[in-house]
Design a protein around this motif. Structure first.
Motif, PDB file in Angstrom:
ATOM      1  N   GLU A 129       0.823  -1.205   0.000  1.00  0.00           N
ATOM      2  CA  GLU A 129       0.000   0.000   0.000  1.00  0.00           C
ATOM      3  C   GLU A 129       0.860   1.259   0.000  1.00  0.00           C
ATOM      4  O   GLU A 129       0.519   2.256  -0.625  1.00  0.00           O
ATOM      5  N   ARG A 130       1.979   1.204   0.677  1.00  0.00           N
ATOM      6  CA  ARG A 130       2.917   2.336   0.649  1.00  0.00           C
ATOM      7  C   ARG A 130       3.412   2.579  -0.770  1.00  0.00           C
ATOM      8  O   ARG A 130       3.547   3.723  -1.224  1.00  0.00           O
ATOM      9  N   LEU A 131       3.666   1.480  -1.510  1.00  0.00           N
ATOM     10  CA  LEU A 131       4.161   1.602  -2.877  1.00  0.00           C
ATOM     11  C   LEU A 131       3.057   2.045  -3.834  1.00  0.00           C
ATOM     12  O   LEU A 131       3.319   2.793  -4.781  1.00  0.00           O
ATOM     13  N   TYR A 132       1.826   1.583  -3.599  1.00  0.00           N
ATOM     14  CA  TYR A 132       0.694   2.068  -4.395  1.00  0.00           C
ATOM     15  C   TYR A 132       0.569   3.589  -4.264  1.00  0.00           C
ATOM     16  O   TYR A 132       0.354   4.298  -5.254  1.00  0.00           O
ATOM     17  N   THR A 133       0.693   4.075  -3.041  1.00  0.00           N
ATOM     18  CA  THR A 133       0.598   5.510  -2.809  1.00  0.00           C
ATOM     19  C   THR A 133       1.724   6.255  -3.521  1.00  0.00           C
ATOM     20  O   THR A 133       1.493   7.278  -4.176  1.00  0.00           O
ATOM     21  N   GLU A 134       2.939   5.726  -3.400  1.00  0.00           N
ATOM     22  CA  GLU A 134       4.088   6.355  -4.052  1.00  0.00           C
ATOM     23  C   GLU A 134       3.910   6.396  -5.569  1.00  0.00           C
ATOM     24  O   GLU A 134       4.149   7.432  -6.209  1.00  0.00           O
TER      25      GLU A 134
ATOM     26  N   ASP B 112       5.915  -1.740 -12.209  1.00  0.00           N
ATOM     27  CA  ASP B 112       7.011  -2.599 -12.685  1.00  0.00           C
ATOM     28  C   ASP B 112       8.326  -2.231 -12.010  1.00  0.00           C
ATOM     29  O   ASP B 112       9.173  -3.092 -11.756  1.00  0.00           O
ATOM     30  N   ARG B 113       8.470  -0.969 -11.695  1.00  0.00           N
ATOM     31  CA  ARG B 113       9.702  -0.485 -11.066  1.00  0.00           C
ATOM     32  C   ARG B 113       9.717  -0.742  -9.556  1.00  0.00           C
ATOM     33  O   ARG B 113      10.759  -1.104  -8.995  1.00  0.00           O
ATOM     34  N   LEU B 114       8.564  -0.597  -8.905  1.00  0.00           N
ATOM     35  CA  LEU B 114       8.514  -0.603  -7.440  1.00  0.00           C
ATOM     36  C   LEU B 114       8.219  -1.971  -6.802  1.00  0.00           C
ATOM     37  O   LEU B 114       8.795  -2.326  -5.775  1.00  0.00           O
ATOM     38  N   PHE B 115       7.325  -2.740  -7.395  1.00  0.00           N
ATOM     39  CA  PHE B 115       6.781  -3.911  -6.711  1.00  0.00           C
ATOM     40  C   PHE B 115       7.760  -5.058  -6.446  1.00  0.00           C
ATOM     41  O   PHE B 115       7.634  -5.739  -5.421  1.00  0.00           O
ATOM     42  N   PRO B 116       8.702  -5.353  -7.338  1.00  0.00           N
ATOM     43  CA  PRO B 116       9.563  -6.519  -7.069  1.00  0.00           C
ATOM     44  C   PRO B 116      10.352  -6.458  -5.768  1.00  0.00           C
ATOM     45  O   PRO B 116      10.782  -7.491  -5.259  1.00  0.00           O
TER      46      PRO B 116
END
Length: 229
Positions: A21-26, A81-85
């Motif tokens: 969720e932190r990455l979704y927000t970012e 693609d950049r953040l999730f892995p």
């Protein structure tokens, strides 16, 4: 206090097992920054748990972004693609899931993610996610007609267990209000692990337990095997 005794467990994924969720927000804010817009908690809490196409349209409409939903999706997928892995586990997630698996408690994941998104988030956690009996990926699962807060996702999750358990015996873990509403609509007891910003009084009567972290959960409260001391 003793809660309902359960036999099966279903976990949401985003914001509960994985710190996505932190990455979704970012990712969303990175797009909003191009147009001087702010992705606020008030908007985010309304879309959490919904199918991607629905949430994308809500973001475009609510923030009045000068693009089509398809254009937004192209941009946001590049961010994902950049953040999730590199997404890490949230506190207590690994311990609880591995404990339930060790004690042969049937467990499943029911997430709003689609297959591509799920693969991105789990690429470095294959061993962990292999512990689950099954995964329901609501974003593109043909059997899930309506996303959370509708009960469809959890109903499909229940059917796919080998023994077709009573819904009242399936404990759901959720972080989002939409997910709690969906579990309640499916007749399943729910443990809510809300975000720090969330008003915890909004779902009174629809949860069995509210905790700040999975680290606080005591399995024996629901008749599950206790942690080894």
């Amino acid at each position: 206090m003793e809660k309902k005794t359960v036999t099966h467990v279903i976990f949401d994924m985003d914001g509960l097992l994985l710190d996505t969720e932190r990455l979704y927000t970012e990712a969303t804010q990175n797009i909003c920054d191009e147009f001087g817009k702010k992705y606020t908690w008030e908007i985010k809490q309304q879309i959490m748990g919904k199918k991607e196409a629905v949430s994308a349209k809500m973001i475009v409409d609510m923030l009045e972004l000068p693009m089509t939903v398809d254009e937004y999706l192209i941009k946001i997928h590049k961010e994902y693609d950049r953040l999730f892995p590199s997404v890490p586990f949230l506190p207590g997630a690994e311990k609880l899931v591995r404990h339930l698996h060790k004690h042969s408690v049937p467990i499943a994941v029911v997430t709003g993610s689609n297959t591509h998104s799920f693969e991105l988030k789990t690429v470095n956690h294959k061993d962990f996610f292999s512990l689950f009996h099954h995964h329901v990926l609501c974003g593109d699962d043909p059997d899930v007609k309506h996303g959370k807060p509708h009960p469809d996702a959890f109903e499909v999750g229940a059917i796919r267990f080998d023994d077709s358990p009573d819904h009242a015996k399936i404990l759901v873990f959720e972080d989002a209000m939409n997910g709690v509403e969906a579990a309640h609509a499916a007749g399943m007891p729910c443990v809510w692990v809300p975000h720090a910003e969330q008003d915890k009084t909004l779902l009174e009567g629809k949860t069995e337990l509210i905790i700040d972290s999975l680290e606080e959960f005591k399995p024996e409260m629901f008749g599950l095997p206790p942690y080894d001391t």
